[in-house]
Scaffold this motif. Sequence first.
Motif, short mmCIF file in Angstrom:
data_model
loop_
_atom_site.label_atom_id
_atom_site.label_comp_id
_atom_site.label_asym_id
_atom_site.label_seq_id
_atom_site.Cartn_x
_atom_site.Cartn_y
_atom_site.Cartn_z
N ASN A 112 36.04 37.96 38.48
CA ASN A 112 36.51 36.86 37.64
C ASN A 112 35.83 36.89 36.28
O ASN A 112 36.48 36.67 35.25
CB ASN A 112 36.23 35.52 38.33
CG ASN A 112 36.69 34.34 37.50
OD1 ASN A 112 37.86 33.98 37.47
ND2 ASN A 112 35.75 33.69 36.81
N ARG A 113 34.53 37.16 36.26
CA ARG A 113 33.80 37.19 34.99
C ARG A 113 34.30 38.34 34.12
O ARG A 113 34.40 38.20 32.89
CB ARG A 113 32.30 37.34 35.27
CG ARG A 113 31.43 37.02 34.07
CD ARG A 113 31.50 35.54 33.73
NE ARG A 113 30.82 35.24 32.48
CZ ARG A 113 30.74 34.03 31.95
NH1 ARG A 113 31.31 33.01 32.55
NH2 ARG A 113 30.11 33.83 30.81
N ALA A 114 34.62 39.46 34.73
CA ALA A 114 35.15 40.59 33.96
C ALA A 114 36.50 40.25 33.36
O ALA A 114 36.82 40.67 32.24
CB ALA A 114 35.24 41.83 34.85
N PHE A 115 37.31 39.49 34.11
CA PHE A 115 38.61 39.07 33.57
C PHE A 115 38.44 38.23 32.32
O PHE A 115 39.21 38.36 31.36
CB PHE A 115 39.39 38.28 34.63
CG PHE A 115 40.61 37.58 34.07
CD1 PHE A 115 41.76 38.30 33.80
CD2 PHE A 115 40.59 36.22 33.81
CE1 PHE A 115 42.89 37.66 33.27
CE2 PHE A 115 41.70 35.58 33.29
CZ PHE A 115 42.85 36.30 33.02
N CYS A 122 43.02 38.96 40.46
CA CYS A 122 42.16 39.03 39.28
C CYS A 122 41.79 40.47 38.92
O CYS A 122 41.78 40.85 37.75
CB CYS A 122 40.90 38.20 39.55
SG CYS A 122 40.07 37.61 38.08
N GLY A 123 41.50 41.27 39.93
CA GLY A 123 41.13 42.66 39.67
C GLY A 123 42.28 43.52 39.22
O GLY A 123 42.06 44.65 38.75
N GLU A 124 43.51 43.01 39.33
CA GLU A 124 44.69 43.79 38.97
C GLU A 124 45.21 43.47 37.57
O GLU A 124 46.17 44.07 37.11
CB GLU A 124 45.81 43.55 39.99
CG GLU A 124 45.45 44.01 41.40
CD GLU A 124 46.57 43.78 42.39
OE1 GLU A 124 47.54 43.06 42.03
OE2 GLU A 124 46.49 44.29 43.51
N TRP A 125 44.57 42.49 36.89
CA TRP A 125 45.06 42.13 35.55
C TRP A 125 44.41 43.06 34.52
O TRP A 125 43.28 42.87 34.09
CB TRP A 125 44.74 40.67 35.21
CG TRP A 125 45.57 40.17 34.05
CD1 TRP A 125 46.77 39.55 34.12
CD2 TRP A 125 45.26 40.29 32.65
NE1 TRP A 125 47.24 39.25 32.86
CE2 TRP A 125 46.33 39.72 31.94
CE3 TRP A 125 44.19 40.83 31.94
CZ2 TRP A 125 46.36 39.66 30.55
CZ3 TRP A 125 44.22 40.79 30.55
CH2 TRP A 125 45.30 40.20 29.87
N ARG A 126 45.15 44.09 34.15
CA ARG A 126 44.76 45.04 33.10
C ARG A 126 43.31 45.51 33.22
O ARG A 126 42.53 45.41 32.26
CB ARG A 126 44.99 44.43 31.71
CG ARG A 126 46.43 43.98 31.50
CD ARG A 126 46.71 43.65 30.05
NE ARG A 126 48.09 43.25 29.87
CZ ARG A 126 48.75 43.31 28.71
NH1 ARG A 126 48.14 43.75 27.63
NH2 ARG A 126 50.00 42.91 28.62
N PRO A 127 42.92 46.04 34.38
CA PRO A 127 41.54 46.53 34.51
C PRO A 127 41.27 47.66 33.53
O PRO A 127 42.15 48.49 33.26
CB PRO A 127 41.47 47.01 35.96
CG PRO A 127 42.89 47.31 36.33
CD PRO A 127 43.72 46.31 35.58
N ASN A 129 39.53 41.26 45.37
CA ASN A 129 40.37 41.39 44.18
C ASN A 129 41.51 40.38 44.18
O ASN A 129 42.04 40.04 43.13
CB ASN A 129 40.95 42.81 44.09
CG ASN A 129 39.93 43.84 43.69
OD1 ASN A 129 39.13 43.61 42.79
ND2 ASN A 129 39.94 44.98 44.35
N MET A 130 41.87 39.90 45.39
CA MET A 130 43.01 39.01 45.52
C MET A 130 42.62 37.58 45.89
O MET A 130 43.48 36.73 46.07
CB MET A 130 43.97 39.56 46.60
CG MET A 130 44.53 40.93 46.28
SD MET A 130 45.53 40.95 44.77
CE MET A 130 46.93 39.95 45.28
N LEU A 131 41.32 37.30 45.99
CA LEU A 131 40.88 35.94 46.31
C LEU A 131 41.27 34.97 45.20
O LEU A 131 41.56 33.80 45.45
CB LEU A 131 39.36 35.92 46.52
CG LEU A 131 38.72 34.54 46.75
CD1 LEU A 131 39.28 33.89 48.00
CD2 LEU A 131 37.21 34.68 46.83
#
Length: 272
Positions: free
Chosen positions: A57-60, A243-248, A261-263
């Motif tokens: 989440n913080r990386a997003f 969250c992990g799938e949004w433009r990593p 990644n999907m929580l």
Amino acid sequence: MAQQRDWVPQDVDISVPSMARTYDYILGGGHNFAVDRAVGVQIEQIMPGLRQAARVNRAFLGRAVRFMADQGIRQFLDIGSGIPTVSNVHEVAQSRDPECRIVYVDRDPIAVAHSELMLAGNDRAAIVHADMRDPESILASPEARRLLDFDEPVGLLMLLMLHWVDDESDLPGLLARYGDALAPGSHLAVTHASGDHQGREVTDATEVIRRSRSQDQMNLRTHAEIGALLKGFDLVEPGLVGCGEWRPEGPADISDSPDMNMLVYAAVGVKS
């Protein structure tokens, strides 16, 4: 009440957990108390990958702010900014353009106190002590009037915030009040916890929070329910995703655990 530490505002009851401070603990921060850590430990025992989800989440946050800045956004409103940690909105945005202006908002007194210390000397960033359920007071605050021009596009962030608002508080109406104040071209970034891809664990974790007496209570919503909240904003690709799938941008943006990644779902939308 236990003896207060010198960095704790006098009106803070440190015998009751705060989810802002529990999140600080999960991120590895030091501005939390035994009661906050106890809740965090219980949740981690139920969901061992929770720290990875917090990191994702913080990386997003960083990716969303950089994306907005690259679209020309130069002013940001971060609702529920929490206790300061690394790579805050003003640090990310002002690394793109030192002229960027940022207003943080949080209702947790400790988050506000530490934000004030962090922002001392930065005349292009400020913190407002307010509840997100009162958008009018936030938008009319002296800090917002000084730093934000609502006739121009704003980058509005509500990360890990919407699931603390229950259905009785009319979350769609609340978001519409914020949206109505924004100029066309404004961006909205959200993350929201969900149980869509989890088993019993996420329900058990929510029950830990309920029993903790915290004023912050989680309201899990489905992908469809979260998507419906974003009415009025055109979602940029890839839409509302884990969250992990949004433009990593690299391995650090993604958890080793697919479930983590999907929580939390994430999205960025643009007001047309």
